[in-house]
Write a protein that holds these residues in place. Structure first.
Motif, PDB file in Angstrom:
ATOM      1  N   ASN A 286       1.759   3.641  -9.720  1.00  0.00           N
ATOM      2  CA  ASN A 286       3.259   3.730  -9.384  1.00  0.00           C
ATOM      3  C   ASN A 286       4.013   2.653  -9.607  1.00  0.00           C
TER       4      ASN A 286
ATOM      5  N   ASN B 286      10.798   0.703   3.878  1.00  0.00           N
ATOM      6  CA  ASN B 286       9.545   1.252   4.515  1.00  0.00           C
ATOM      7  C   ASN B 286       9.819   2.575   4.958  1.00  0.00           C
ATOM      8  N   LYS B 287       8.907   3.525   4.910  1.00  0.00           N
ATOM      9  CA  LYS B 287       9.275   4.846   5.444  1.00  0.00           C
ATOM     10  C   LYS B 287       8.840   4.873   6.899  1.00  0.00           C
TER      11      LYS B 287
ATOM     12  N   ASP C 127      11.682   6.916   1.857  1.00  0.00           N
ATOM     13  CA  ASP C 127      10.573   7.125   0.825  1.00  0.00           C
ATOM     14  C   ASP C 127      10.637   6.346  -0.304  1.00  0.00           C
TER      15      ASP C 127
ATOM     16  N   ARG D 162       0.738  -1.174  -0.052  1.00  0.00           N
ATOM     17  CA  ARG D 162       0.153  -0.070  -0.030  1.00  0.00           C
ATOM     18  C   ARG D 162       0.786   1.310  -0.024  1.00  0.00           C
ATOM     19  N   GLY D 163       2.058   1.012   0.513  1.00  0.00           N
ATOM     20  CA  GLY D 163       2.904   2.344   0.591  1.00  0.00           C
ATOM     21  C   GLY D 163       3.124   2.798  -0.860  1.00  0.00           C
ATOM     22  N   LEU D 164       2.801   2.036  -2.049  1.00  0.00           N
ATOM     23  CA  LEU D 164       3.074   2.616  -3.304  1.00  0.00           C
ATOM     24  C   LEU D 164       1.984   3.803  -3.624  1.00  0.00           C
ATOM     25  N   LYS D 165       0.949   3.617  -3.022  1.00  0.00           N
ATOM     26  CA  LYS D 165      -0.183   4.651  -2.955  1.00  0.00           C
ATOM     27  C   LYS D 165      -1.144   4.565  -4.064  1.00  0.00           C
ATOM     28  N   GLY D 166      -0.591   3.817  -5.094  1.00  0.00           N
ATOM     29  CA  GLY D 166      -1.706   3.726  -6.135  1.00  0.00           C
ATOM     30  C   GLY D 166      -1.327   2.677  -7.216  1.00  0.00           C
TER      31      GLY D 166
ATOM     32  N   GLY E 224       7.215  -1.100   0.900  1.00  0.00           N
ATOM     33  CA  GLY E 224       5.897  -0.261   1.422  1.00  0.00           C
ATOM     34  C   GLY E 224       5.074  -1.149   1.615  1.00  0.00           C
TER      35      GLY E 224
ATOM     36  N   TRP F 176      -5.266  -3.212  -7.543  1.00  0.00           N
ATOM     37  CA  TRP F 176      -4.064  -2.540  -8.043  1.00  0.00           C
ATOM     38  C   TRP F 176      -3.506  -3.747  -8.948  1.00  0.00           C
TER      39      TRP F 176
END
Lengths: 259, 322
Positions: free
Chosen positions: B215, B285-286, B303, B208-212, B264, B241
């Motif tokens: 990406n 991971n951030k 990031d 999910r850390g990739l946001k969409g 992520g 996704w």
């Protein structure tokens, strides 16, 4: 045994059997007793095996779209009844519990094969595997025992009368197969989507209390495999943390030599 | 009497699968340790030559010509193996735990009245009674499983044993046997050019850390320079996704590559269950508190949108030099 083809072609409801394993919750921490002789189940939450839950949800959809009488079955001692009641609360019409510990796949398959032979089911749904012993065995065994085709792993199923079109995973892709009922499908996510899974509501829970839950004595079935001892995986060593990509890549390439 | 070990030599589109060589090596290792010989069974056209199985330790090959169809059907294939196992007096059958191999193992165990030890991760510690270490509880544990039947089937997890050569001469027997199946394959959708996840040596996975989904280009690029397969976490496949076929974890695909990059992904216990057999885990991971760092070998906090492209460039540089 009722003639399934006649039954469906005459417009009667099909009969679906969903085989359910009672397994530790996906978040459960797994521990074994001293000496590794058994799983420690004290305080452990048990659930419907996730792969079976996708199958149960597909059965509910078929019940709503085509009409079906849905039976859920579990091989287990009395402590598995809450799991069967949950399946009834989700919407299954009736439940069968074979009153025996599920000692191995071969024994469980013998019990299910007997239920299938007696019940005249048109469609039998299992999960691909249970998340406890991960055997991936029972569906293929009952397919042999009952002389029924198996679709494994089934990630899509459409019915048109007695004709079935199913999608199965293969290594590196998918195949669409056509066959006829009666049929066994071993399902997982994809058979329905995660968002199609059903959570029992209060009405379902109330109704489940009065739905039939039949307890049957086990039939003869050979146990062929036992577990000598269990062990936990070795702990990983300490993680090596990096604060820049250059050092990380250097460690992977020059020190660990993995890239 | 010498033990005869039957090995199912699986093909895919007429090519031997990599795990087939591992199966033959598995059988040959048992034969060397306990006395015996390996008979490989091939169903349908196989490239390269079926004789090549000798290189991995098969002294005999039975090559079945199935006439018309050879669509995979666990019951039909099991019936063929059952007949050959009986004719040859086999005592053990080795099947690699590929998708089709798993279904075949269960079907054969029923028809041939054998003890089935599935998810083996090692060679057997003993034969007769046969005992082997197997994965259970979705990689949260291991069971030393034992067959109470003399006839035994071992289905091992691909890549858990490795491939070694045992050069022997293979004698080949061709036989005509039909595959009787009520399943008709009407279409196939094959992901070409990518190694199936259970067989992948390197996997690049993102969460999910990739946001969409838009990406994922940088994930594909990193995978490309590494020659890796791509994977994802459960939420990512649930949100659509990425396809379900990329979901690795307890309810997805279990993998055991040499290298697993987790980008992520926080590292929920259900995810770890499917990937913890990876030999080297690299976590980006951030969130420095992400639980995955506790189960990683290499970690970097930061990031992904900055780190991944830089990582791809640095690795590409190494690969170009090599």
């Amino acid at each position: 045994m009722a003639n399934f083809v006649d039954r469906i072609e005459n417009g009667a409801d099909m009969k679906i059997l969903v085989c359910i394993s009672h397994v530790p919750d996906t978040t459960a921490k797994i521990n074994f007793s001293a000496g590794g002789s058994s799983l420690v189940t004290d305080g452990m939450a048990f659930v419907i095996n996730p792969n079976d839950e996708f199958g149960l949800a597909r059965a509910m959809q078929l019940k709503e779209s085509d009409g079906a009488d849905v039976t859920v079955v579990n091989v287990g001692e009395s402590h598995t009844e809450p799991t069967l009641r949950k399946a009834l609360a989700i919407g299954a019409d009736r439940a069968i519990r074979i009153d025996a510990a599920p000692v191995d796949a071969s024994f469980v398959a013998a019990q299910l094969a007997h239920v299938i032979k007696d019940g005249g089911y048109d469609l039998i749904i299992t999960g691909t595997e249970s998340i406890d012993y991960n055997g991936n065995q029972v569906h293929a065994m009952i397919s042999m025992a009952n002389g029924l085709s198996l679709v494994y792993p089934c990630v899509g199923l459409q019915l048109d009368g007695t004709k079935a079109t199913a999608i199965r995973e293969i290594d590196g892709g998918k195949e669409t197969v056509e066959t006829t009922l009666p049929l066994i499908v071993a399902g997982k996510k994809g058979l329905v989507e995660e968002s199609d899974l059903r959570i029992p509501n209060m009405r379902g829970i109330m109704m489940a209390r009065s739905k039939p839950l039949e307890v049957l004595a086990p039939v003869d079935g050979a146990q062929r495999v036992s577990v000598a001892t269990y062990e936990k995986p070795a702990e990983r060593g300490q993680v090596a943390m990096f604060d820049n990509v250059q050092d990380l890549v250097k460690a992977l390439h020059e020190d660990a030599k993995i890239i | 009497m010498e033990m005869k070990i039957l090995v199912f030599a699986e093909t895919f589109d007429g090519l031997f699968k990599k795990s087939t060589y591992e199966s033959v090596h598995y059988g040959a290792s048992i034969a060397e340790a306990h006395g015996g010989s390996v008979l490989a069974v091939v169903i349908g056209k196989a490239t390269p030559l079926v004789e090549d199985l000798g290189k991995y330790g098969a002294s005999e090959v039975v090559h079945i010509n199935p006439n018309e169809t050879m669509n995979f059907d666990s019951s039909a294939y099991a019936s063929l193996l059952d007949q050959i196992a009986d004719e040859q007096g086999a005592q053990a059958v080795i099947i690699s735990g590929t998708t089709n191999g798993r279904a075949l193992s269960g079907a054969l165990a029923w028809g041939w009245d054998a003890g089935l030890l599935s998810n083996a991760v090692t060679l057997p510690s003993q034969m007769n009674p046969t005992q082997v270490k197997t994965k259970c509880f979705s990689s949260k544990g291991f069971a030393h499983a034992q067959s109470s039947e003399e006839r035994v089937i071992i289905s091992f997890i691909p890549q858990s044993i490795g491939i070694q050569e045992h050069a022997v001469e293979a004698s080949v027997t061709d036989v005509d046997m039909p595959v009787n199946s009520a399943l008709q394959v009407v279409s196939a959708d094959r992901v070409s050019g990518k190694v199936p996840l259970p067989e992948a040596e390197c996997v690049v996975s993102a969460g999910r850390g990739l946001k969409g989904p838009e990406n994922w280009g940088m994930i594909e690029e990193l995978a490309q320079v590494l020659g890796a397969s791509t994977a994802c976490s459960k939420p990512v496949s649930d949100m659509g996704w990425r396809p379900h076929s990329e979901h690795v974890g307890q309810t997805g695909i279990a993998i055991n590559p040499e290298i697993y990059f987790a980008i992520g992904i926080s590292g929920a216990i259900q995810h770890l269950a499917g990937v913890s057999a990876s030999k080297n885990i690299i976590v980006i991971n951030k969130d420095p508190e992400a639980p995955f760092f506790k189960s990683a070998d290499f970690g970097m906090v930061g990031d992904a949108f900055e780190i991944v492209p830089e990582l791809t460039r640095a690795i590409a540089e190494i690969k170009n030099q090599g």
